[in-house]
Structures are given as C-alpha cells and as structure tokens.
Design a protein around this motif. Structure first.
Motif, PDB file in Angstrom:
ATOM      1  N   UNK A 617      30.003  38.449   4.866  1.00  0.00           N
ATOM      2  CA  UNK A 617      31.024  39.508   4.836  1.00  0.00           C
ATOM      3  C   UNK A 617      31.288  39.994   6.248  1.00  0.00           C
ATOM      4  N   UNK A 618      32.548  40.208   6.562  1.00  0.00           N
ATOM      5  CA  UNK A 618      32.955  40.776   7.844  1.00  0.00           C
ATOM      6  C   UNK A 618      33.548  42.157   7.591  1.00  0.00           C
ATOM      7  N   UNK A 619      33.170  43.116   8.420  1.00  0.00           N
ATOM      8  CA  UNK A 619      33.626  44.495   8.258  1.00  0.00           C
ATOM      9  C   UNK A 619      34.444  44.886   9.482  1.00  0.00           C
ATOM     10  N   UNK A 620      35.635  45.426   9.219  1.00  0.00           N
ATOM     11  CA  UNK A 620      36.544  45.841  10.288  1.00  0.00           C
ATOM     12  C   UNK A 620      36.729  47.351  10.215  1.00  0.00           C
ATOM     13  N   UNK A 621      36.699  47.973  11.360  1.00  0.00           N
ATOM     14  CA  UNK A 621      36.699  49.433  11.432  1.00  0.00           C
ATOM     15  C   UNK A 621      37.993  50.028  10.890  1.00  0.00           C
ATOM     16  N   UNK A 622      37.899  51.259  10.437  1.00  0.00           N
ATOM     17  CA  UNK A 622      39.065  51.989   9.930  1.00  0.00           C
ATOM     18  C   UNK A 622      39.919  52.484  11.092  1.00  0.00           C
ATOM     19  N   UNK A 623      41.028  53.093  10.757  1.00  0.00           N
ATOM     20  CA  UNK A 623      41.893  53.666  11.784  1.00  0.00           C
ATOM     21  C   UNK A 623      43.163  52.885  12.022  1.00  0.00           C
ATOM     22  N   UNK A 624      43.301  51.726  11.370  1.00  0.00           N
ATOM     23  CA  UNK A 624      44.535  50.955  11.507  1.00  0.00           C
ATOM     24  C   UNK A 624      45.686  51.686  10.818  1.00  0.00           C
ATOM     25  N   UNK A 625      46.894  51.418  11.299  1.00  0.00           N
ATOM     26  CA  UNK A 625      48.089  51.967  10.672  1.00  0.00           C
ATOM     27  C   UNK A 625      49.088  50.847  10.436  1.00  0.00           C
ATOM     28  N   UNK A 626      49.804  50.945   9.323  1.00  0.00           N
ATOM     29  CA  UNK A 626      50.848  49.973   9.038  1.00  0.00           C
ATOM     30  C   UNK A 626      50.301  48.640   8.568  1.00  0.00           C
ATOM     31  N   UNK A 627      51.044  47.571   8.869  1.00  0.00           N
ATOM     32  CA  UNK A 627      50.728  46.243   8.356  1.00  0.00           C
ATOM     33  C   UNK A 627      49.762  45.513   9.286  1.00  0.00           C
ATOM     34  N   UNK A 628      48.852  44.758   8.683  1.00  0.00           N
ATOM     35  CA  UNK A 628      47.913  43.930   9.430  1.00  0.00           C
ATOM     36  C   UNK A 628      47.649  42.656   8.626  1.00  0.00           C
ATOM     37  N   UNK A 629      47.812  41.515   9.250  1.00  0.00           N
ATOM     38  CA  UNK A 629      47.546  40.228   8.604  1.00  0.00           C
ATOM     39  C   UNK A 629      46.300  39.631   9.247  1.00  0.00           C
ATOM     40  N   UNK A 630      45.272  39.358   8.442  1.00  0.00           N
ATOM     41  CA  UNK A 630      44.010  38.826   8.954  1.00  0.00           C
ATOM     42  C   UNK A 630      43.764  37.451   8.343  1.00  0.00           C
TER      43      UNK A 630
END
Length: 652
Positions: A617-630
């Motif tokens: 599992x990979x964990x990405x920090x909060x705080x993003x806004x709008x659209x994100x494609x990973x």
C-alpha cells in the motif's frame, strides 16, 4: 511466413511492379522456446498454456519431426503438481496448447516447459539443457493463483493487428490464427489502414471475424486506423466494440452514407488520392452519436497522435507501447493535460507476429506490447465494457500484471473517485513480473511522486556495475537512436565478465564487446526502450571511476546509409562517475539534448534476487485540491515494464 511487396506502399517511395513479388521466409534452427499462460487467476479456473519453438530471429519453427513437449507446474515447495506430455506435429508450427488445466490452491507457481527429442541423434543448435537428457530447449515462467482476484483471470489483448488487407504481412486468417494459437491472446483487435482497405476486403474480413469470435475462448474486434498526420490529429485506431453480426461497423461509410476514412489511395482504388473524413474533428462527428460502441485509441506510429485533440467519451485509452517503440512520455502528456485516459499497449503488428512479437528492423525497433484487461468474462460485451471503463494496464510485450485500487474499495484503475481533501489517499498496488522488479513508481501530473527501489532497500553491498542507456531520437517516425559507445573503468578493478540486457535480448545485431581488462564497447539501437550491460568485476572490486563516452545517430532515410545520421542536437555524449556517485540510489545519469527521454546512467547495484511479486500500500498526504490522476509503473531490472491506468481522483 510469406512476405509480399505490393505495387503501392504508403510509407516510402515506390514504383509499380507487376505482378507482386513474394518469397517464403523459412525459420532457422531451433534456438529457444516461448511459453504463454495467464499470469494471474482465481483457484480452479480452467486455463491454457501455449508453447512453441523459435529461431534466433523470433520466427516460429515448423515441420519438425520426432519432437514432443513436456509441461511441469511446480508449487512453492518445488513439488510437481501437474505434468503432461504432448507429441509435436511433424507438419506446421512447432507448437502445442496444453488445455483444460486447473490449479486449486492459492500461491505462486513455476511453469517449466521442455521440447524433447525422441531421437537421441536429433541435431540442434543448442546444447542439451535441463535435467532431461533429451531436452532440446526449455523455458521457465510463472503463474499466480489468488482467491482475492475480483475476476476469473487477467486477460491479455493486442488491439492493433494489421494484415495483408492493407500494409501488413500475411493474411487476416494467418494473423488471427497466430494470435490465438501462438501468442495465446484472449482478445485481438483487427486493424485496417483506412486509406487502403477496399470495401470488398473489409466485408470479407468482418465475416471472418464473426466466424472466429468464440466467447470464453477468443474475442476479436474489427477496427480501422485513421491515418491522419499529426497536424490533423495524428494516428487513431477505431475499435468497433459491438457485435458486427447485429451492429454493422460504420465503415467505410457512416450511417448517412458519408465517407468514414481519412482518404483513399491504394492499388485497387482511384488513381488519385481521394479526400475523406479530415481532420480528426470529423472523425469525432462520425462516431460521437454512439460512444458506447466505438472506441478511439490515439497512438504513436507513423504519425504521432496530437493530444491537443481530445474527445472524452470516444477516447478512453491511449497506446503507450508498440513495435514502433516505448512512449511513456505520452501518458505523462495526457495526465498533465488533465485528460482521463487509460493505457493500452499493442503490437501495431505489420509482420505477422502479433501478441508481443520480437522487433523487426528500422522503424520497428521494439517488441510489440500487450494490453492487460480486467474483465469479469471473456466475451465481447464484457471486454468492451472493461476497455471503455479503462480497467487496463500496458506491458512492453510480456505477461506482466499491474493492479491498482483504492484501499477503501471505492475504485480501481480507470475509475473516477472522490476523496475529502483533508484525507490521505491510500492506494493498494499488486505487481507480478518474470525477471524481477527493480522499482515501483507512482506519477501524477507533476511527475514522480512516490517510488521504491529494491536494490536500495537491500542491505547487501553493491558488487555489480550497471550501465544503461535509452530513449528515442525523435517523437515521430524514424525515432531509432543508434548508440556507439565505450565503457571504461579505472585500473584498480578488472572486468571479469558481463551480461547485456534490454534490447540485446531481442536483437542479435546489437552487441557488447570486451576491448581489454578495463573497457567494453557497445553498439545498439533504442526506440524509447533501454539497453544496458551488467559488469561483474574480479573479486567484486568496484572501480573508483567509471566513464561512458560515444556517439549518437539515427535512421538514414535519405543519403548514404553507411555515412550515418548524427543526432543533430547532441551527436556525442560523455559521463563520468565516481564510485560514491554510482553507489547512491539510481546512480548518476545525464540527459541528452533533443529527442524523447534520451539518457545514459551509471550505477552500482547488489547481486540479489529481485521480487517477481510486489504487493503493498502507498499512502499520499492530504491537502490536495481539485483533480489528480495517479498511475503506477513497475520496472523490471532488464527494461521490461508494466504501466497501470490512472485512478482519477477528485479532491473535494
């Protein structure tokens, strides 16, 4: 295999020849085996294993008497859980299909296949291998059984296969049979160059597709390639997803009787070029009324697709690897633009070897790709739905697997999900390979955002010097980069032996040569992929300095081929690294001016077994806004890789 040169060939200069010239291509002596199986499936799901013999150029051997095939499947304790023997036909392809196989328990299994000689005096090019004294050649591959898999098995497809209806080699019947029996494809997409296919040939091939499509066994889609140049939108495949028996494809005319091809120009058609559906906007207009049954796939072939054009309902997948090369930059471009496109990889096969066949020459510089498909059933309706849902991954031609899902179960690769901006994004990833993964990476529109390097995670000391180079000279046709270089190590270490990898595995014309105890020379070609060499030093003593120098050229289209074609932006390269620089994670590298992802890298790595299965599992920090494609990329040490479709996250 039969090769034919017709009177007109769109890709180059031509002169009329009557009648067409043809000759048979006869395979050389048996060099190795290829074995194809599902890579991941649920317990007790029936499956097949396809195996065949090839010569050193990747041609399937044929007409071999007194041979038989043996299959063994071993569990994690190296116990044989299944064994079968099948006689090899004396006429036709040297191949067999082991069918009606099942594995009941979860686990990672090893597949061993052998080509055995019934006659002890059977003469072959290879030395005898394996424990069985009658083994001519053998192959080891892997299969994983998991109760956690949400579908019966992961499917593999090639959605971009040409035949001699247009600019391919061999008939459609031959190509479909090769895809089903040799390549072991679950899904095949027939692709007619739209400017060249006649209506009569199109109709005959669609009827053939109807007759060969077999739900549960083999799914074939009819399709065309819209051949517009990049300024008009670039190459796009059109895959007709509906059953052609009940929903006739709108080609070569649409439902209103309008021309549905880019233009018409062929030996059987009008003498002068006849304009058609042009530019790409007109293609959108033709098929936008029925987006569920028409899938457009932008790709990089002879004419690079232009992602300034985009229709979100028609264009659901992007082709990022084919026999033309590797185009990881294309998914980076799409994600950066904000387009919600999944990934595919296909052969764009013109030579009668679909489903991950070996490279050709000149413009076809890499092994053809494969599209991994996560579908609940192997039939036209379910596969079509999964393709449009972007439940896919792309490989560089190998049976690798890359799966991605939200940890809370809210979505998988290709899906659009919502996440509270105050919450972390947790993604589960599952990668399965063959050679061993050196890294797993995650990207979004900003670039690399997360990675694991399995050499760096090891506690073992570095003992191998690894030199890699790659990329493409151009984004467009004739992208091949020709590398002519020299590797030099300081005199405090001695080269004991070396092992080339990457494109060297498929192209016998490329080579690495030992010059003396401290230097090697190399000559190779890359088309977006990588080549490399692992250098083993005497007593494991690494050099204090390493230098790589050389020249970079490209395909000669006009002029003296022997004079070469220097890479104008930077015709030479040079990189020097200290041992300390080589020892850091990913070593030291340089980027070469111009081209697409041209690089040279020096690194020191430990001699360890890399994982074929990576699940975490990979964990990405909060705080993003709008659209994100990973999306994630799994890279094996030898240059093969698998890329997942992105998960499209909307942070709210």
């Amino acid at each position: 295999m039969r090769s034919e040169f017709s009177s007109f060939f769109f890709y180059s200069r031509f002169a009329p020849i009557r009648p067409d010239i043809s000759w048979d291509i006869v395979p050389g002596r048996i060099q190795h085996m290829e074995t194809v199986s599902p890579r991941l499936l649920r317990p007790s799901v029936p499956f097949e294993i396809h195996t065949h013999a090839e010569d050193s150029w990747g041609n399937v051997n044929r007409d071999q008497a007194n041979l038989s095939f043996r299959l063994r499947i071993l569990n994690e304790e190296s116990e044989i859980v299944l064994q079968r023997d099948v006689s090899c036909p004396s006429q036709g392809w040297t191949n067999t299909i082991f069918s009606d196989l099942q594995l009941a328990g979860d686990g990672d299994y090893t597949i061993q296949t052998f080509l055995l000689a019934k006659d002890a005096d059977y003469k072959v090019q290879n030395a005898v291998v394996a424990k069985d004294s009658r083994a001519v050649v053998s192959k080891v591959s892997h299969i994983t059984v998991s109760s956690d898999l949400a579908v019966p098995k992961i499917l593999f497809g090639d959605l971009h296969v040409h035949s001699d209806d247009t600019v391919g080699t061999e008939s459609s019947t031959y190509n479909f049979t090769y895809g089903r029996e040799i390549a072991g494809l679950d899904v095949l997409g027939y692709t007619a160059n739209d400017f060249q296919i006649t209506k009569a040939r199109w109709d005959v091939t669609v009827e053939l597709i109807k007759s060969l499509n077999e739900p549960g066994k083999f799914v074939i889609f009819p399709g065309t390639e819209w051949c517009g140049n990049s300024a008009a939108g670039g190459d796009h495949n059109i895959v007709f997803l509906a059953d052609p028996a009940t929903h006739a494809p709108e080609f070569p005319f649409d439902r209103h009787g309008n021309v549905a091809r880019s233009f018409e120009w062929s030996e059987d058609g009008p003498q002068d070029l006849v304009p058609g559906t042009w530019p790409l906007d007109e293609v959108y207009c033709t098929y936008a009324h029925d987006t569920e049954n028409n899938l457009l796939i932008p790709h990089v072939g002879g004419r690079r697709c232009n992602l300034a054009w985009h229709h979100p309902k028609l264009e659901r997948l992007l082709e990022i690897s084919s026999a033309w090369g590797h185009f990881e930059w294309l998914i980076r471009d799409a994600v950066k633009r904000g387009w919600k496109l999944g990934v595919s990889a296909n052969s764009d096969e013109h030579r009668g070897r679909c489903g991950g066949g070996v490279p050709g020459t000149a413009v076809f510089g890499t092994r053809g790709g494969l599209t991994g498909i996560v579908a609940p059933q192997l039939d036209r309706e379910n596969v079509a739905s999964s393709l449009r849902a972007r439940h896919t991954f792309a490989t560089t031609g190998q049976r690798l697997v890359g799966l991605l899902s939200m940890a809370d179960g809210s979505g998988v690769q290709g899906d659009e999900v919502q996440v509270q901006s105050s919450q972390k994004v947790e993604l589960d990833y599952h990668f399965l390979g063959e050679q061993g993964f050196s890294s797993i990476e995650a990207f979004d529109g900003s670039g690399l955002i997360w990675s694991r390097n399995f050499w760096s995670e090891s506690k073992e000391p570095a003992t191998i010097l690894r030199i890699t180079w790659g990329g493409a000279r151009l984004y467009d046709r004739y992208r091949e980069a020709i590398w002519n270089g020299k590797i030099t190590v300081s005199e405090n270490s001695t080269v004991q032996w070396f092992a080339p990898f990457g494109g060297f595995e498929n192209n016998r014309e490329d080579r690495v040569t030992r010059k003396d105890n401290h230097s090697l020379s190399f000559l190779s070609k890359t088309s977006g992929d990588l080549d490399g060499v692992n250098i083993h030093l005497k007593d494991g003593k690494l050099p204090s300095t390493i230098t790589v120098t050389g020249s970079l050229g490209g395909y000669v289209k006009v002029g003296d081929a022997l004079a070469g074609n220097p890479h104008k932006a930077q015709p030479t390269f040079s990189i020097s690294a200290s041992l300390e620089e080589a020892l850091v994670s990913n070593g030291k590298h340089i980027e070469i001016k111009g081209g697409a992802d041209l690089f040279v890298r020096i690194e020191a790595i430990p001699d360890i077994a890399l994982p074929r299965r990576v699940q975490s599992r990979a964990v990405f920090q909060s705080g993003q806004e709008g659209a994100q494609s990973i999306y994630f990329v799994g890279r094996e040490w030898n240059g093969t890789k698998v890329v997942t479709s992105p998960i499209f996250i909307n942070h709210v």
